[in-house]
Design a protein around this motif. Structure first.
Motif, PDB file in Angstrom:
ATOM      1  N   THR A 116     -36.518  28.638 -39.893  1.00 12.65           N
ATOM      2  CA  THR A 116     -37.862  28.065 -40.041  1.00 12.65           C
ATOM      3  C   THR A 116     -38.119  27.116 -38.879  1.00 12.65           C
ATOM      4  O   THR A 116     -37.329  26.204 -38.626  1.00 12.65           O
ATOM      5  CB  THR A 116     -37.992  27.279 -41.360  1.00 12.65           C
ATOM      6  N   LEU A 117     -39.213  27.363 -38.173  1.00 11.37           N
ATOM      7  CA  LEU A 117     -39.599  26.472 -37.082  1.00 11.37           C
ATOM      8  C   LEU A 117     -40.383  25.298 -37.666  1.00 11.37           C
ATOM      9  O   LEU A 117     -41.463  25.471 -38.207  1.00 11.37           O
ATOM     10  CB  LEU A 117     -40.454  27.219 -36.054  1.00 11.37           C
ATOM     11  N   ILE A 118     -39.825  24.098 -37.542  1.00 10.70           N
ATOM     12  CA  ILE A 118     -40.475  22.889 -38.050  1.00 10.70           C
ATOM     13  C   ILE A 118     -41.426  22.316 -37.016  1.00 10.70           C
ATOM     14  O   ILE A 118     -42.551  21.928 -37.329  1.00 10.70           O
ATOM     15  CB  ILE A 118     -39.425  21.820 -38.431  1.00 10.70           C
ATOM     16  N   GLU A 119     -40.991  22.302 -35.766  1.00 11.20           N
ATOM     17  CA  GLU A 119     -41.807  21.698 -34.707  1.00 11.20           C
ATOM     18  C   GLU A 119     -41.366  22.240 -33.353  1.00 11.20           C
ATOM     19  O   GLU A 119     -40.189  22.510 -33.127  1.00 11.20           O
ATOM     20  CB  GLU A 119     -41.649  20.173 -34.731  1.00 11.20           C
ATOM     21  N   ALA A 120     -42.318  22.399 -32.447  1.00 12.64           N
ATOM     22  CA  ALA A 120     -42.030  22.807 -31.069  1.00 12.64           C
ATOM     23  C   ALA A 120     -42.715  21.836 -30.112  1.00 12.64           C
ATOM     24  O   ALA A 120     -43.884  21.501 -30.290  1.00 12.64           O
ATOM     25  CB  ALA A 120     -42.519  24.229 -30.812  1.00 12.64           C
TER      26      ALA A 120
END
Length: 224
Positions: free
Chosen positions: A124-128
């Protein structure tokens, strides 16, 4: 007392020992879970590297470096941000305890591998944060991803956060030197040095782009 506990206590300043000592076992448990999360993400990256090498006949990574933030750094960051000093606070407020740095050959490899990584169904990508397209004021360039990955323990599955930084060789070289230089004290021409570091970062960025263009030209001729 094992070596991990001894190392933990030695890195604490005296007034912090009493606060944290009672949580030594939970702390060590959290560190173990962070190491497991690092192993999960490293494995995924290594698999992508192998597949990339087979498909395109080259490895996109030059190196993968992982680290767990040191106990004293964890406590200092909690204090600096005004958070309670506890294991619960670490889990809730610090998302870079487990970190991986991926050193890539070319800029487009960074985006290709990052995209493949976050597409996996258990990631899961939380932040980029894209400091390549939008560099920091000092010239720092890197792609930062905050990911959540499941860790399968003996009696439970736990979601853990891992920060992954992608850089080219040149970006990593610049960042390593800048990190050493910024802690030097009593510098009379600090502003001038700051400007020079920015200029060096721009030069390195242009070199990355030129090297990528050269590689593209070579590959285009190989395909003919």
């Amino acid at each position: 007392m094992n070596l991990a506990e001894l190392d933990f206590r030695e890195k604490m300043v005296p007034e912090q020992v009493d606060i944290v000592l009672k949580e030594t076992q939970p702390f060590l448990g959290l560190m173990m879970e962070c190491r497991c999360a690092l192993m999960e993400v490293e494995t995924k990256l290594n698999v992508l590297n192998e597949e990339f090498a087979l498909k395109y006949n080259r490895n996109p990574f030059e190196a993968i470096k992982s680290r767990i933030k040191k106990p004293i750094s964890i406590v200092e960051k909690l204090k600096r941000k005004g958070f309670p000093i506890s294991v619960k606070s670490m889990e809730e407020n610090l998302f870079d305890i487990a970190g991986i740095r991926v050193i890539c050959s070319f800029v487009d490899d960074i985006y290709a591998i990052a995209a493949l990584l976050v597409q996996q169904d258990d990631i899961t990508l939380i932040e980029a944060k894209d400091y390549i397209k939008k560099p920091k004021q000092n010239g720092y360039r890197s792609l930062h991803l905050l990911l959540e990955v499941p860790v399968f323990l003996a009696e439970e599955k736990k979601s853990m956060k891992v920060e992954v930084q992608f850089r080219t060789i040149a970006m990593d070289f610049w960042a390593s030197l800048e990190h050493k230089l910024k802690y030097k004290k009593d510098i009379s021409d600090a502003e001038e040095i700051f400007v020079e570091l920015q200029e060096c970062a721009d030069i390195i960025s242009n070199m990355d782009l030129r090297m990528q263009e050269i590689r593209n030209r070579i590959e285009a001729q190989e395909e003919k």
